[in-house]
Motif scaffolding. Structure first.
Motif, PDB file in Angstrom:
ATOM      1  N   ASP A 157      -2.931   5.160  -2.655  1.00  0.00           N
ATOM      2  CA  ASP A 157      -3.725   3.817  -2.918  1.00  0.00           C
ATOM      3  C   ASP A 157      -4.952   3.845  -2.243  1.00  0.00           C
ATOM      4  OD1 ASP A 157      -2.273   2.625  -4.428  1.00  0.00           O
ATOM      5  OD2 ASP A 157      -1.232   1.756  -3.050  1.00  0.00           O
ATOM      6  N   ARG A 209      -3.934  -4.242  -7.909  1.00  0.00           N
ATOM      7  CA  ARG A 209      -3.026  -5.248  -6.566  1.00  0.00           C
ATOM      8  C   ARG A 209      -3.837  -6.063  -6.081  1.00  0.00           C
ATOM      9  NH1 ARG A 209       1.872  -7.511  -5.938  1.00  0.00           N
ATOM     10  NH2 ARG A 209       2.521  -8.060  -4.323  1.00  0.00           N
ATOM     11  N   ILE A 266       0.444  -1.024  -0.268  1.00  0.00           N
ATOM     12  CA  ILE A 266      -0.140   0.062  -0.210  1.00  0.00           C
ATOM     13  C   ILE A 266       1.231   1.303   0.101  1.00  0.00           C
ATOM     14  CG2 ILE A 266      -1.779   1.277   1.352  1.00  0.00           C
ATOM     15  CD1 ILE A 266      -2.536  -1.416   1.913  1.00  0.00           C
ATOM     16  N   LYS A 267       0.126   1.517  -0.901  1.00  0.00           N
ATOM     17  CA  LYS A 267       1.036   3.607  -0.940  1.00  0.00           C
ATOM     18  C   LYS A 267       0.824   4.967  -0.270  1.00  0.00           C
ATOM     19  CE  LYS A 267       3.239   0.945  -4.363  1.00  0.00           C
ATOM     20  NZ  LYS A 267       3.273   0.425  -4.795  1.00  0.00           N
ATOM     21  N   VAL A 317      -8.141   1.094  -1.290  1.00  0.00           N
ATOM     22  CA  VAL A 317      -7.646  -0.869  -0.654  1.00  0.00           C
ATOM     23  C   VAL A 317      -8.819  -0.898  -0.121  1.00  0.00           C
ATOM     24  CG1 VAL A 317      -7.044  -2.050   0.746  1.00  0.00           C
ATOM     25  CG2 VAL A 317      -5.394   0.369   0.007  1.00  0.00           C
ATOM     26  N   THR A 321      -7.388   1.024  -5.932  1.00  0.00           N
ATOM     27  CA  THR A 321      -5.672   0.322  -6.618  1.00  0.00           C
ATOM     28  C   THR A 321      -5.456  -1.069  -6.177  1.00  0.00           C
ATOM     29  OG1 THR A 321      -5.120   1.595  -4.810  1.00  0.00           O
ATOM     30  CG2 THR A 321      -5.003   2.815  -7.373  1.00  0.00           C
ATOM     31  N   CYS A 322      -5.706  -1.096  -4.656  1.00  0.00           N
ATOM     32  CA  CYS A 322      -5.384  -2.569  -4.337  1.00  0.00           C
ATOM     33  C   CYS A 322      -6.815  -3.425  -3.476  1.00  0.00           C
ATOM     34  CB  CYS A 322      -4.348  -2.070  -2.931  1.00  0.00           C
ATOM     35  SG  CYS A 322      -2.571  -1.996  -3.005  1.00  0.00           S
ATOM     36  N   ALA A 340      -4.041   6.812   2.910  1.00  0.00           N
ATOM     37  CA  ALA A 340      -4.153   5.451   1.820  1.00  0.00           C
ATOM     38  C   ALA A 340      -5.995   5.814   2.197  1.00  0.00           C
ATOM     39  CB  ALA A 340      -3.282   4.501   1.782  1.00  0.00           C
TER      40      ALA A 340
END
Ligand SMILES: C[S@@+](CC[C@H](N)C(=O)[O-])C[C@H]1O[C@@H](n2cnc3c(N)ncnc32)[C@H](O)[C@@H]1O
Length: 190
Positions: free
Chosen positions: A63, A154, A59-60, A65, A130-131, A86
């Motif tokens: 992101d 991802r 995780i950035k 999630v 994004t995740c 995030a």
């Protein structure tokens, strides 16, 4: 007199503990019973695996999630503490679990980057993700991700792989062998 007071306090405390434990037991098994027949039963992720799963999600700060079938929200709340910049969204169909997740959120400082939605994940547009983390049954995980365009996402699928894709990585959570591959994480770049 003081001894009597201490004795009464001890009885009160032990009764409260017993009541709390019974309540926790009832909530756990009621939610488990209610979640059978869904696309996956409620089997919460053990805290000893949080760090490894959060690491696998990579995780950035920017992101978004999703935990699809987030149960009591424990993993999402852990990840949100680890990466406070995030955004984290938990989708869960079971109302009792969503209420539990929201209570947990309040009790852990009400982080503004976490939200829980009481929805069926098949009815949710999660194209902003994004995740994604999912711990679901094989047919569910495959139905959920084969129908959508999630290029670049991802995905970490616990226990069950996607039928038509090769994972970029298979991560072992524990040296123990789980009953249904439960200690494996399948990582994908969709
Ligand atoms: C194995 S548990 C995983 C819980 C959580 N992700 C964790 O790792 O602790 C699967 C969860 O998915 C939820 N679920 C199953 N089908 C669902 C659906 N169609 N929409 C939303 N949630 C669903 C269940 O209620 C259950 O809480």
């Amino acid at each position: 007199m003081e001894l009597v007071t201490a004795f009464l306090i001890a009885i009160f405390v032990s009764q409260c503990a017993l009541l709390g434990a019974s309540l926790a037991f009832c909530v756990k098994y009621t939610t488990l019973a209610l979640s059978y027949g869904y696309n996956a039963p409620y089997v919460p992720t053990h805290p000893e695996y949080f760090e490894k799963i959060a690491g696998a999600l990579e995780i950035k700060v920017d992101d978004i999630v999703y935990d699809l079938g987030c149960g009591d929200g424990r993993l999402i709340l852990f990840c949100a503490r680890r990466e406070p910049h995030a955004q984290f969204i938990g989708i869960e169909r079971n109302r009792l679990l969503v209420a539990y997740a929201r209570t947990r959120k309040l009790m852990t400082g009400n982080p503004s980057n976490v939200s829980f939605r009481c929805k069926d994940f098949f009815d949710v547009n999660f194209s902003e993700a994004t995740c994604i983390y999912s711990y679901l049954l094989p047919q569910t995980v495959n139905a959920l991700f084969s129908r959508r365009n999630l290029t670049g996402v991802r995905l970490i699928s616990r226990a069950f792989p996607l039928y038509n894709r090769t994972p970029t990585e298979v991560i072992r959570l524990s040296q123990k062998d789980g009953s249904h591959g439960e200690h494996l994480l399948y990582a994908y770049k969709l």
